[in-house]
Each structure stands twice: as structure tokens, then as C-alpha cells.
Design a protein around this motif. Structure first.
Motif, PDB file in Angstrom:
ATOM      1  N   THR A 220      20.572  -1.381 -17.434  1.00 49.95           N
ATOM      2  CA  THR A 220      21.594  -0.336 -17.581  1.00 49.95           C
ATOM      3  C   THR A 220      21.152   1.016 -17.050  1.00 49.95           C
ATOM      4  OG1 THR A 220      20.804   0.141 -19.817  1.00 49.95           O
ATOM      5  CG2 THR A 220      22.593  -1.470 -19.599  1.00 49.95           C
ATOM      6  N   GLY A 221      19.852   1.218 -16.842  1.00 50.93           N
ATOM      7  CA  GLY A 221      19.347   2.519 -16.445  1.00 50.93           C
ATOM      8  C   GLY A 221      19.675   2.879 -15.002  1.00 50.93           C
ATOM      9  N   VAL A 222      19.421   4.139 -14.658  1.00 47.58           N
ATOM     10  CA  VAL A 222      19.571   4.612 -13.284  1.00 47.58           C
ATOM     11  C   VAL A 222      18.385   4.099 -12.476  1.00 47.58           C
ATOM     12  CG1 VAL A 222      19.669   6.634 -11.791  1.00 47.58           C
ATOM     13  CG2 VAL A 222      20.845   6.649 -14.005  1.00 47.58           C
ATOM     14  N   ILE A 223      18.658   3.481 -11.349  1.00 50.13           N
ATOM     15  CA  ILE A 223      17.605   2.906 -10.519  1.00 50.13           C
ATOM     16  C   ILE A 223      17.565   3.672  -9.206  1.00 50.13           C
ATOM     17  CG2 ILE A 223      16.702   0.799  -9.451  1.00 50.13           C
ATOM     18  CD1 ILE A 223      18.483  -0.768 -11.460  1.00 50.13           C
ATOM     19  N   ASP A 224      16.390   4.165  -8.863  1.00 50.67           N
ATOM     20  CA  ASP A 224      16.245   4.963  -7.651  1.00 50.67           C
ATOM     21  C   ASP A 224      15.177   4.332  -6.774  1.00 50.67           C
ATOM     22  OD1 ASP A 224      16.759   7.004  -5.910  1.00 50.67           O
ATOM     23  OD2 ASP A 224      15.462   8.460  -6.905  1.00 50.67           O
ATOM     24  N   ALA A 225      15.375   4.370  -5.458  1.00 45.50           N
ATOM     25  CA  ALA A 225      14.419   3.800  -4.506  1.00 45.50           C
ATOM     26  C   ALA A 225      14.165   4.832  -3.419  1.00 45.50           C
ATOM     27  CB  ALA A 225      14.959   2.508  -3.906  1.00 45.50           C
ATOM     28  N   ARG A 226      12.879   5.120  -3.158  1.00 46.40           N
ATOM     29  CA  ARG A 226      12.534   6.086  -2.116  1.00 46.40           C
ATOM     30  C   ARG A 226      11.108   5.826  -1.641  1.00 46.40           C
ATOM     31  NH1 ARG A 226      13.999  11.266  -3.974  1.00 46.40           N
ATOM     32  NH2 ARG A 226      15.471  10.289  -5.411  1.00 46.40           N
ATOM     33  N   GLU A 227      10.775   6.428  -0.489  1.00 49.95           N
ATOM     34  CA  GLU A 227       9.432   6.213   0.061  1.00 49.95           C
ATOM     35  C   GLU A 227       8.369   6.862  -0.805  1.00 49.95           C
ATOM     36  OE1 GLU A 227       8.654   6.941   4.165  1.00 49.95           O
ATOM     37  OE2 GLU A 227      10.533   6.042   4.827  1.00 49.95           O
ATOM     38  N   ARG A 228       8.624   8.027  -1.316  1.00 46.46           N
ATOM     39  CA  ARG A 228       7.672   8.718  -2.185  1.00 46.46           C
ATOM     40  C   ARG A 228       8.403   9.197  -3.421  1.00 46.46           C
ATOM     41  NH1 ARG A 228       4.736   6.514   0.574  1.00 46.46           N
ATOM     42  NH2 ARG A 228       3.111   7.297   1.999  1.00 46.46           N
ATOM     43  N   THR A 229       7.749   9.124  -4.558  1.00 46.76           N
ATOM     44  CA  THR A 229       8.370   9.596  -5.791  1.00 46.76           C
ATOM     45  C   THR A 229       7.364  10.436  -6.569  1.00 46.76           C
ATOM     46  OG1 THR A 229       9.368   8.934  -7.892  1.00 46.76           O
ATOM     47  CG2 THR A 229       7.744   7.433  -6.943  1.00 46.76           C
ATOM     48  N   ALA A 230       7.859  11.459  -7.202  1.00 51.54           N
ATOM     49  CA  ALA A 230       6.984  12.330  -8.002  1.00 51.54           C
ATOM     50  C   ALA A 230       6.572  11.658  -9.300  1.00 51.54           C
ATOM     51  CB  ALA A 230       7.691  13.656  -8.292  1.00 51.54           C
ATOM     52  N   ARG A 231       7.379  10.727  -9.731  1.00 46.95           N
ATOM     53  CA  ARG A 231       7.094  10.013 -10.971  1.00 46.95           C
ATOM     54  C   ARG A 231       6.178   8.832 -10.681  1.00 46.95           C
ATOM     55  NH1 ARG A 231      11.452  10.737 -14.853  1.00 46.95           N
ATOM     56  NH2 ARG A 231      12.991  12.210 -14.050  1.00 46.95           N
ATOM     57  N   THR A 232       5.653   8.247 -11.727  1.00 54.42           N
ATOM     58  CA  THR A 232       4.922   6.998 -11.569  1.00 54.42           C
ATOM     59  C   THR A 232       5.931   5.886 -11.392  1.00 54.42           C
ATOM     60  OG1 THR A 232       3.127   7.780 -12.974  1.00 54.42           O
ATOM     61  CG2 THR A 232       3.298   5.393 -12.608  1.00 54.42           C
ATOM     62  N   PRO A 233       5.931   5.200 -10.241  1.00 47.19           N
ATOM     63  CA  PRO A 233       6.979   4.199 -10.011  1.00 47.19           C
ATOM     64  C   PRO A 233       6.789   2.979 -10.897  1.00 47.19           C
ATOM     65  CG  PRO A 233       5.352   4.129  -8.247  1.00 47.19           C
ATOM     66  CD  PRO A 233       4.996   5.314  -9.100  1.00 47.19           C
ATOM     67  N   ALA A 234       7.896   2.419 -11.276  1.00 50.72           N
ATOM     68  CA  ALA A 234       7.846   1.157 -12.019  1.00 50.72           C
ATOM     69  C   ALA A 234       7.501  -0.004 -11.084  1.00 50.72           C
ATOM     70  CB  ALA A 234       9.180   0.901 -12.702  1.00 50.72           C
ATOM     71  N   ILE A 235       7.952   0.104  -9.831  1.00 49.62           N
ATOM     72  CA  ILE A 235       7.751  -0.981  -8.864  1.00 49.62           C
ATOM     73  C   ILE A 235       7.327  -0.356  -7.542  1.00 49.62           C
ATOM     74  CG2 ILE A 235       8.813  -2.936  -7.660  1.00 49.62           C
ATOM     75  CD1 ILE A 235      10.893  -3.049  -9.916  1.00 49.62           C
ATOM     76  N   ARG A 236       6.311  -0.930  -6.930  1.00 46.48           N
ATOM     77  CA  ARG A 236       5.849  -0.483  -5.618  1.00 46.48           C
ATOM     78  C   ARG A 236       5.971  -1.628  -4.622  1.00 46.48           C
ATOM     79  NH1 ARG A 236       2.741   1.400  -9.450  1.00 46.48           N
ATOM     80  NH2 ARG A 236       1.378  -0.444  -9.392  1.00 46.48           N
ATOM     81  N   LEU A 237       6.531  -1.313  -3.468  1.00 48.00           N
ATOM     82  CA  LEU A 237       6.667  -2.282  -2.385  1.00 48.00           C
ATOM     83  C   LEU A 237       5.780  -1.833  -1.240  1.00 48.00           C
ATOM     84  CD1 LEU A 237      10.575  -2.742  -2.356  1.00 48.00           C
ATOM     85  CD2 LEU A 237       8.875  -3.957  -3.744  1.00 48.00           C
ATOM     86  N   VAL A 238       4.877  -2.719  -0.813  1.00 50.12           N
ATOM     87  CA  VAL A 238       3.840  -2.357   0.140  1.00 50.12           C
ATOM     88  C   VAL A 238       3.767  -3.407   1.241  1.00 50.12           C
ATOM     89  CG1 VAL A 238       1.371  -1.850   0.425  1.00 50.12           C
ATOM     90  CG2 VAL A 238       2.533  -1.282  -1.734  1.00 50.12           C
ATOM     91  N   LEU A 239       3.547  -2.956   2.480  1.00 53.39           N
ATOM     92  CA  LEU A 239       3.261  -3.859   3.592  1.00 53.39           C
ATOM     93  C   LEU A 239       1.755  -3.999   3.737  1.00 53.39           C
ATOM     94  CD1 LEU A 239       5.858  -2.739   6.308  1.00 53.39           C
ATOM     95  CD2 LEU A 239       5.742  -4.973   5.187  1.00 53.39           C
ATOM     96  N   ASP A 240       1.277  -5.238   3.799  1.00 57.20           N
ATOM     97  CA  ASP A 240      -0.161  -5.493   3.896  1.00 57.20           C
ATOM     98  C   ASP A 240      -0.383  -6.725   4.773  1.00 57.20           C
ATOM     99  OD1 ASP A 240      -2.833  -5.965   3.622  1.00 57.20           O
ATOM    100  OD2 ASP A 240      -2.842  -6.057   1.431  1.00 57.20           O
ATOM    101  N   PRO A 241      -0.588  -6.537   6.093  1.00 55.62           N
ATOM    102  CA  PRO A 241      -0.757  -7.689   7.002  1.00 55.62           C
ATOM    103  C   PRO A 241      -1.951  -8.569   6.668  1.00 55.62           C
ATOM    104  CG  PRO A 241      -0.325  -5.656   8.235  1.00 55.62           C
ATOM    105  CD  PRO A 241      -0.588  -5.261   6.810  1.00 55.62           C
ATOM    106  N   SER A 242      -2.859  -8.095   5.819  1.00 54.36           N
ATOM    107  CA  SER A 242      -4.031  -8.907   5.495  1.00 54.36           C
ATOM    108  C   SER A 242      -3.770  -9.934   4.403  1.00 54.36           C
ATOM    109  CB  SER A 242      -5.182  -7.993   5.049  1.00 54.36           C
ATOM    110  OG  SER A 242      -4.893  -7.380   3.790  1.00 54.36           O
ATOM    111  N   ILE A 243      -2.554  -9.940   3.850  1.00 53.44           N
ATOM    112  CA  ILE A 243      -2.219 -10.910   2.794  1.00 53.44           C
ATOM    113  C   ILE A 243      -2.485 -12.320   3.303  1.00 53.44           C
ATOM    114  CG2 ILE A 243      -0.274 -11.952   1.535  1.00 53.44           C
ATOM    115  CD1 ILE A 243      -1.152  -9.397   0.263  1.00 53.44           C
ATOM    116  N   ALA A 244      -3.126 -13.129   2.487  1.00 47.30           N
ATOM    117  CA  ALA A 244      -3.447 -14.505   2.872  1.00 47.30           C
ATOM    118  C   ALA A 244      -2.173 -15.320   3.044  1.00 47.30           C
ATOM    119  CB  ALA A 244      -4.342 -15.139   1.813  1.00 47.30           C
ATOM    120  N   GLY A 245      -2.216 -16.229   4.002  1.00 46.51           N
ATOM    121  CA  GLY A 245      -1.096 -17.148   4.186  1.00 46.51           C
ATOM    122  C   GLY A 245      -0.254 -16.870   5.395  1.00 46.51           C
ATOM    123  N   GLY A 246      -0.393 -15.668   5.990  1.00 45.75           N
ATOM    124  CA  GLY A 246       0.333 -15.384   7.212  1.00 45.75           C
ATOM    125  C   GLY A 246       1.742 -14.903   6.971  1.00 45.75           C
ATOM    126  N   PRO A 247       2.602 -14.996   7.989  1.00 41.45           N
ATOM    127  CA  PRO A 247       3.974 -14.484   7.887  1.00 41.45           C
ATOM    128  C   PRO A 247       4.703 -15.009   6.650  1.00 41.45           C
ATOM    129  CG  PRO A 247       3.496 -15.161  10.130  1.00 41.45           C
ATOM    130  CD  PRO A 247       2.326 -15.610   9.292  1.00 41.45           C
TER     131      PRO A 247
END
Length: 898
Positions: A262-289
Motif C-alpha cells: 500500500t505504500g508509496v514506491i519510488d524508483a531512481r538511480e540515486r536516493t538520499a534514503r537507504t533503499p529497500a531494494i538495489r538493482l545492480v549490473l554485474d557482468p562478473s555474475i557466474a553463469g553468463g547471460p
């Protein structure tokens, strides 16, 4: 006009012995209900003996024609049309010593009304009229057998010449599941008919297991480590922080969480608050594409790291599945502390959907796309064209959809294609058939269809034979798919399966021949003087395009250019492949493809070529047209059956029916260097009936296919599946010793696999979901999960899988709603997945019951009307009825125990 039509009907019906009643009948015309319903005549189909021929080549069946009108059905002046797929009738005198076709003795004739599955029943001079209130049984011999109600003829409509208007007739089917003559295909058919007691024994080995959070995910992740405690996601404001390039994935997650929080959900590249969820690109992740890592920490929140944007997206889908399944929105949800890494087995994880045989709405496709994405399926192969319909608007060739996308009663097909597969324009008007049911409930005999098995409505015009996607529709579908990291692969099936295109271009030719001959012939697909004769397995005699006509290639080039334009218009949509078809040209032993074409014989390039060589010339040119767009050509492996080499072609091998000789073709292609998409009918054809039950809809020519068949599929050891033939008889353990096995190099060429839903019986949007779920979940598991259990490990893996379905996956579908990024979708929840029937037996006066998926509710009744929840053995007397109920109130079909 109404009075005129009634008069025509009565006069035609009374020909051959009822002229004296004409005046009386005219005064009773109101009783005919012709203003809306037309003649009150009904048809009941019954299969009587599938064992009439020792080899299963034909069976004995009957039509009961019931005349509840006020006039007799006479010996001339009427024709009853219907669809019967993919059957044919024996000719008079054909049969065996015990059974011979004797239609003429009964005063009737059964003949093809047109190419395909369209037939007509009409009287001969010796037909004894059917009086009002009476009925007549007409027996016949038809090819093959009938063991399911969905095999029945459908779409009955009657015409009374000289009127050219058709009236719908109500039809039904009756079968006795206890009669072996109606449930066996041949004497050696040992596949048991589904019963409650059989299901009880099958389910007895399945126990409820305790699932860890990772066990509740589907497909199952590669590696999961559990931490202490939980993370509470939610509150008044929820911040999503994402790396540059992940704005679309963050928007998807924001919309998905908005459905449950029910809460307000905001998505942005940078946030002043501590984010609840972080989405990151990391090509070194095992397993490939497409690989990802997901961590949930009680103090630091959620982090999804992806090898690429698709990897981040699949981490989001895993997070969606970890959210507890509850109806309605909550302020917060509890997520388990864990970390996991995951990556797919195959880059091609697909589903093929046939929208040519029956049209399905854009909304149905979008819902399906979202469901596929939830389970990490990344390809939707759309079968857009076939003999029965062309479903995509092509600017510059409007006849493809104005004509080729419509079906109805049109004896000479001057305005539209004929009725096929029992459907035309659904229950709507505009198809030349009056008196159809006004609602699906009416078509179903008065009860709204639940689409949890066979429904009578599907015999009575429920289902869209007409319809197409506009340019805008298709681009919106592409955009919707692209947001979900799904590639749409369009199929234009050529050179066979092309009747809708062929007839549409002949319609175009006739329209312009007198005023603009050049335009008339611009896209013509056949040589009008071709005397070649062929009949396909579906009964079509006019569904090939001619490989010697320059206009054939002009047509295909135009279609492909327009396809590419649709993809180019949609940011993020990728035209990776075009499926070119290439399947089911009939055997040259009894058919001629193009040798009777004067154009082929008069063209120097083709004058000396055999039919097989002409086909290869066509396919090579077809591939060049496709690859000119930058796309790869895929198609059915029929293209390669005769040793033809087509460099870069990606075959989809499907014809692996056990014992027919093509079981190892997929491995042959992979071993010699072709990239291969596994599409085996025995385990991956979703349109095959779940099991042998007359009320279970679907085909079964390859196998019965349920979610166990898809889950237990062995992509790298197909022969482990070939233990029994399609009649249930075991094979010799050494049956496959001489078949080609997959080499290490060949294994690298397996691009992926697909579940395929053909549309002959998939007449409504609800039936897409019934046939697809839960079968596609087995496909998703095998295509993604890198750990395919060996055959000896499968029983334990299957037990865990059914627990995942019952405790997590299906409850998610109960309250599922597609992610609505643009506030455009309906709020409706739930998926019409197949609810399994319970197993049960009565032992010493006690009812014992179980169900395949633990946690689903079993209900029982002692009167067939009032149901109570079954919680354990209960004393009963007499008959008992059982059904399964899901969390959202959907119920299975009812099973009766005597």
C-alpha cells in the motif's frame, strides 16, 4: 424478409412427401422460431465401436438427428454442414467383412463440402422423412477412432436451398467411459481410462513435504543459502535504487510491488534514503547471460545483481515469487533472509501459441506473456498463419485480413473462408449463420462453461474463427513482450499450411483482374492451370503456394518487410528469428506437389526439377528473404528430412512419436552442426490431452501429455523417456540401441526447448490457460534448471515438484494479476489452470480420498449437489461425488465413485 425465409425453409423441408401439409405449416410458422433460432433440429454424435477394424483404420459411429420442429425433414432440399477434424468418412461399400459403409441404404450422403475439415450431410431420394417430434439414427464409418468428446464433429448448420442462409443447429456428444469399444483405440490399447481409484493409487506415493523458500520457487534456483530472520519490506515509502540502464526493470518492479503493497514506491538511480531494494549490473555474475544473484538481509534489505538487464529482470521475478501469496494489498510483507545465485540452462526457453486455427485476444496474449516472464520463459513463438486463418494485418495487402482472417458460411468462399474446426465468428453475427446461441451458457446447454474440461459450447460455435491483430495491436504486443524480456518469434508457415493466404490472394486477383491486371497478379500464389493433386493430413487439397511464381516471393518479401517494420517501430523489440514453417507436405508416394504446374514446366530454372527439388528451391529463397532482415530462419525439421542442407537454419524437431522412426532426428541435426530447438510432441505438445478421459479435451495422436510429462523431459537423453508406445505397451529395453545419441559437440548445439500449444481445440481464451497451466511449468523447469534429474532421481524430484505446485506455484496463480506498467489492464485476478480431479475409493464403508497437489482442498458429496470438505476417512453409503477446490474458489470436474 423474415416471412420469406420461413417460407423457403418450409417449402424446402417439405419436398419429397409433405406438400399436402404446406398450408397448415404456414399457419404454424411461429412455432419454427425462425425469427431468432431457426429450425429446431439437433444432432447427437456417438462413437459406437472403435474396434470395428482390427488395425484401428476406421470406427463405427452415429448421428442422431432430432426433429423438434413442426414440419417433417423431407427427402430433399436440405444440407447439414459441419466440421470434423481431422477425420474423413469411408466411401459406400468400404470397410471389412463385418462392417461396411452403407450410407446410401439409409438415404443419405456424406461428402466434403470444401477443402479441409468441412463436410455436408444431405438426403438422397430414398431418405424417409423425419416427422415432427421424431428422430433418426444414421450410422457411419469414419477413419481412425474417437475416445474423447472433443473429437466430436462441431459447428453444425443447416441450409435449405434455394436459400443461401444457414441456421445453427444444437449439437452434443454422448460417450460411455465404461465401454471399451468407446475408450480403446485398438485392441492393444492398454492405456487405462482415468478413474478416481486409478488417481488414488497414483497419488498414494506423493506425500506433503516441508518446503524451504527456495523450494517454493519455479523454476528452482541453482544455489540457495539461508540466513537468520526475515526482512520486512514495505511501510509508508519504499525506495528502489537502480543502476544506469535499469530504469525499465525498476519500473517493472515498482508496478509489481504496487499490486501487493500500500505504500508509496519510488524508483531512481540515486536516493538520499537507504533503499529497500538495489538493482545492480554485474557482468562478473557466474553463469553468463541472464544470470543473477539475489540477497535478502534483515538489516540491509534486498539486492539484485544481474549479469545483464535480463539477469536483473529474472532476479525481480524471483523476488515476486518470494512475496507471500495473499489476496489484496498489505502495508508490509515478510521476506526470508537468504542469498542465491541462478542462471539458465538454455538461452531459448519458449512457448509456441497457435492463433491461426482460433484467434485469441490481445489481452489474452499479454496476460500469457506476463505469466511466461514470471517463470523465466523468454520466447513467444506466434503461429500467425495457417490454412484456417491469417492473423496479422499487412499494410498494402488488406485482403489477407479482410478475407483471410474471417470464416463463415459462404458456399463459394466469395467473401470469407469457410467454417473450420467448428467455428466462424464466435457467437456473434456477420458470418452468414443465423440462430446461434446468444451466450456461452446457452451454447453449453444452459450452464455457463467452467472450461475445466470438455464443454458442449465448443461444439456450438464458441470460439473465434475470425479475427486479426492490427498493426497497432501487434506493436503493442511487441512492446509488452519487450518490457518482459521476451522475444516474439512470428511464424509465416510456408509453402504448405498456406490456404488462408492462397485463398485471400485469389480473392484479391478476382477483385482486380478486370480493372488492374498487374495489381491482380502482384501477389498471386498459385498457378491457376496447375493440375497437381494433393491431400494433406488435415484434408486440405489447395493449401500450397507455387515455388515457380515470382509473385510468390514478392508476396513473402512484402510480408517480411512489414514484419520487420513492426519490430523497428518498437523500442527494445528484437526481430531475432522468423519461423518459416516448412512442415507437413504430404507424401509424394500418393500426392503431386507442383509437377502439374505449366508455369513450373515452362520456366527454365524449374522445368526439369522434381517436386522435392522445387521445394528446396523455395526454401532456399524463403531463407534469403528472412535473413535479409537480419533475423535467423527457424522452422520445422521437416525441412531437413530428405537430407536437404540449409546453412544457418535452426530446426524445431517435433515428430518423435515412439516407434515411428524419427526419435533421434533432433540429435542427428545437433551432432552435424545445426542449432536445435527441442519441440518433441510426446512431451512438449501442450495441446495433447492431459490423460485418457472422455471429458478431457485435446488431441492424443502423439501421447497423453500432462505436467509430469513436461517435468520429466530429458533434453539430453530423450530415449530415457521412450519406455512405452502411445498405446501403453512397453518397449524392449534395447529398442533404441541403434539410434543416434547426442555427442558432447551436439549438446552445445541444443539452443533450447519449447512447449507448443496448437489451436485446433483451443477455442477460447480460458482454454489457453487450461491447456498451458500447469504443463508449461514443467517446461520452464527443464529449460532453466541446469540440474536435470536422472531417470532414477525423477520420482523424488517429481514429489518435490508437485509440492511446489500445490503449496506455492498454483496458489500464486489463484491470486495472480499481470504487472500493469501503464495502468491499462483489467483488475481481474487468477488463472484458469487445470484443477486436478481427486483420487478416491470406498473401502469397508469408508471414503478415502487424495489429490495430486498437497494443500488443495478435497470436497465430497453424497447427493451430487451439496459438498463438504474432506479432511480424512469418512463413513459413506451409496454413491459419492468428489471434486477439488482451489484457494480462489475454482473447482475441478466432479468424479463419481460407486
Amino acid at each position: 424478409m423474415r416471412t420469406y425465409l420461413i417460407g423457403i425453409w418450409m417449402g424446402a423441408a417439405c419436398l419429397g412427401g409433405c406438400a399436402a401439409h404446406t398450408e397448415t405449416n404456414a399457419t404454424d410458422s411461429a412455432n419454427l422460431e425462425a425469427s431468432r433460432r431457426g429450425p429446431n433440429i439437433s444432432i447427437t454424435f456417438r462413437p459406437l465401436n472403435n474396434l470395428a477394424s482390427a488395425d484401428g483404420s476406421f470406427f463405427l459411429g452415429s448421428f442422431t438427428v432430432r426433429n423438434d420442429s413442426t414440419v417433417r425433414l423431407g427427402s430433399s432440399g436440405w444440407q447439414i454442414y459441419f466440421s470434423y477434424y481431422p477425420r474423413n468418412f469411408l466411401k459406400d461399400g468400404e470397410g471389412n467383412a463385418q462392417y461396411k459403409q452403407h450410407l446410401a441404404e439409409q438415404g443419405v450422403r456424406l461428402r466434403k463440402a470444401a477443402s479441409g475439415d468441412y463436410f455436408v450431410l444431405e438426403p438422397l431420394d430414398n431418405f424417409v422423412p423425419i416427422e415432427p417430434g421424431r428422430e433418426r439414427v444414421i450410422e457411419f464409418l469414419a477413419v481412425s477412432w474417437t475416445i474423447h468428446k472433443s473429437d466430436a464433429p462441431s459447428g453444425f448448420h443447416i441450409v435449405f436451398p434455394p436459400s443461401t442462409e444457414a441456421w445453427a443447429l444444437s449439437s452434443s456428444v454422448q460417450m460411455d467411459p465404461s465401454d471399451p469399444k468407446q475408450t480403446k483405440r485398438v485392441a492393444g490399447d492398454v492405456v487405462p481410462v482415468q478413474t478416481a481409484s486409478l488417481r488414488y493409487e497414483e497419488n498414494a506415493a506423493l506425500k506433503k513435504l516441508r518446503l524451504e523458500p527456495g523450494d517454493a520457487l519455479l523454476p528452482r534456483p541453482q544455489s540457495v543459502t539461508y540466513g537468520e530472520g526475515q526482512y520486512r519490506l514495505g511501510g509508508a515509502r519504499i525506495e528502489i535504487e537502480h543502476a544506469r540502464g535499469l530504469a525499465k526493470e525498476a519500473a517493472f518492479l515498482r508496478a509489481a510491488l504496487g499490486d501487493v503493497l500500500t505504500g508509496v514506491i519510488d524508483a531512481r538511480e540515486r536516493t538520499a534514503r537507504t533503499p529497500a531494494i538495489r538493482l545492480v549490473l554485474d557482468p562478473s555474475i557466474a553463469g553468463g547471460p541472464e544470470g543473477y544473484a539475489l540477497s535478502i538481509d534483515p538489516r540491509n534489505g534486498v539486492e539484485i545483481r544481474g549479469a545483464d538487464t535480463a539477469g536483473v529482470f529474472y532476479g525481480i521475478q524471483t523476488l515476486r515469487q518470494l512475496v507471500p501469496v495473499e489476496p489484496g494489498k498489505k502495508l508490509t510483507v515478510e521476506l526470508p533472509a537468504l542469498s542465491m545465485t541462478d542462471a539458465p540452462l538454455f538461452p531459448y526457453r519458449g512457448m509456441a501459441l497457435d492463433v491461426a486455427r482460433h484467434f485469441h485476444s490481445k489481452a489474452a496474449l499479454e496476460k500469457l506473456l506476463d505469466l511466461l516472464a514470471l517463470h523465466k520463459i523468454n520466447k513467444l513463438h506466434l503461429h500467425l498463419t495457417d490454412d484456417e486463418g491469417w492473423r496479422l494485418e499487412i499494410p498494402g495487402i488488406p485482403e489477407l485480413t479482410s478475407y483471410g482472417a474471417t470464416r463463415g458460411f459462404d458456399a463459394n468462399e466469395q467473401r470469407q473462408l469457410h467454417v473450420a474446426l467448428g467455428s466462424s465468428n464466435g457467437l456473434r453475427t456477420g458470418d452468414g449463420i443465423r440462430g446461434k446461441a446468444r451466450t456461452e451458457a446457452e451454447a453449453n446447454g444452459g450452464e455457463s462453461p467452467a472450461y475445466q474440461g470438455f464443454e458442449r459450447a465448443t461444439l456450438n460455435f464458441a470460439g473465434q474463427g475470425s479475427g486479426h491483430y492490427t498493426v497497432r495491436d501487434f506493436e503493442e504486443i511487441l512492446a509488452y513482450a519487450a518490457e518482459r524480456h521476451i522475444d516474439v518469434i512470428p511464424e509465416i508457415d510456408m509453402p504448405g499450411h498456406a490456404r488462408a493466404a492462397v485463398r485471400a490472394m485469389e480473392h484479391r486477383y478476382a477483385k482486380y483482374a478486370a480493372v488492374d491486371p498487374v495489381k491482380a497478379g502482384q501477389y498471386r500464389l498459385v498457378d491457376p492451370k496447375d493440375t497437381s493433386k494433393h491431400t494433406t493430413v488435415q484434408g486440405y487439397t489447395d493449401n500450397f503456394i507455387n515455388p515457380c511464381l515470382p509473385s510468390s516471393y514478392a508476396f513473402l518479401s512484402k510480408v517480411v518487410r512489414e514484419l520487420k517494420a513492426r519490430f523497428d517501430a518498437v523500442p527494445g523489440a528484437k526481430l531475432t528469428m522468423i519461423h518459416g514453417g516448412g512442415d507437413e507436405l504430404p507424401s509424394l508416394q500418393s500426392n503431386v506437389w507442383w509437377q502439374g504446374s505449366p508455369l513450373c514446366k515452362s520456366t527454365p530454372e524449374t522445368s526439369s526439377l522434381t517436386d522435392l527439388q522445387l521445394r528446396d528451391v523455395f526454401l532456399a529463397k524463403w531463407q534469403r528473404i528472412i535473413t535479409a532482415t537480419g533475423a535467423t530462419m527457424t522452422g520445422w525439421d521437416d525441412v531437413l528430412h530428405d537430407g536437404f542442407q540449409l546453412e544457418g537454419f535452426v530446426p524445431m524437431p517435433w515428430q518423435n512419436v515412439w516407434g515411428r522412426g524419427k526419435e533421434d532426428f533432433a540429435y542427428r541435426y545437433a551432432n552435424r552442426g545445426n542449432k536445435v530447438i527441442l519441440s518433441h510432441a510426446t512431451n512438449l505438445y501442450l495441446d495433447m490431452a492431459y490423460n485418457k478421459d472422455p471429458d478431457e479435451p485435446g488431441l492424443y495422436w502423439a501421447n497423453f501429455v500432462d505436467e509430469r510429462k513436461t517435468f520429466e523431459y530429458q533434453p539430453f537423453d530423450l530415449f530415457a523417456l521412450g519406455t512405452h508406445d502411445r498405446m501403453g505397451n512397453p518397449f524392449d529395453p534395447h529398442a533404441w540401441d541403434r539410434k543416434e545419441r547426442l555427442t558432447a559437440a551436439g549438446r552445445a548445439n541444443i539452443l533450447g526447448m519449447a512447449g507448443l500449444l496448437w489451436g485446433e481445440n483451443v477455442k477460447t481464451d480460458e482454454l489457453i490457460e487450461y491447456y498451458t497451466f500447469p504443463k508449461i511449468l514443467g517446461v520452464a523447469e527443464r529449460a532453466w534448471n541446469r540440474d536435470t534429474p536422472a531417470p532414477a532421481e525423477m520420482p523424488a524430484a517429481w514429489e518435490r515438484f508437485v509440492n511446489t505446485l500445490g503449496q506455492a506455484a498454483l496458489p500464486r496463480l489463484d491470486f495472480y494479476r499481470a504487472v500493469d506498467l501503464h495502468h491499462e489492464l483489467p483488475r481481474a485476478q487468477g488463472v484458469n489452470y487445470r484443477v486436478p480431479l481427486p483420487g478416491g475409493k470406498i473401502e469397508q464403508g469408508q471414503l478415502l480420498a487424495n489429490v495430486r497437489y498437497p494443500t488443495l482442498t478435497i470436497e465430497y458429496s453424497t447427493d451430487g449437489v451439496t459438498f463438504a470438505e474432506y479432511t480424512g476417512p469418512v463413513a459413506v453409503r451409496g454413491s459419492v461425488w468428489l471434486r477439488t477446490r482451489t484457494r480462489n474458489g475454482h473447482v475441478s470436474r466432479v468424479a463419481k465413485i460407486e
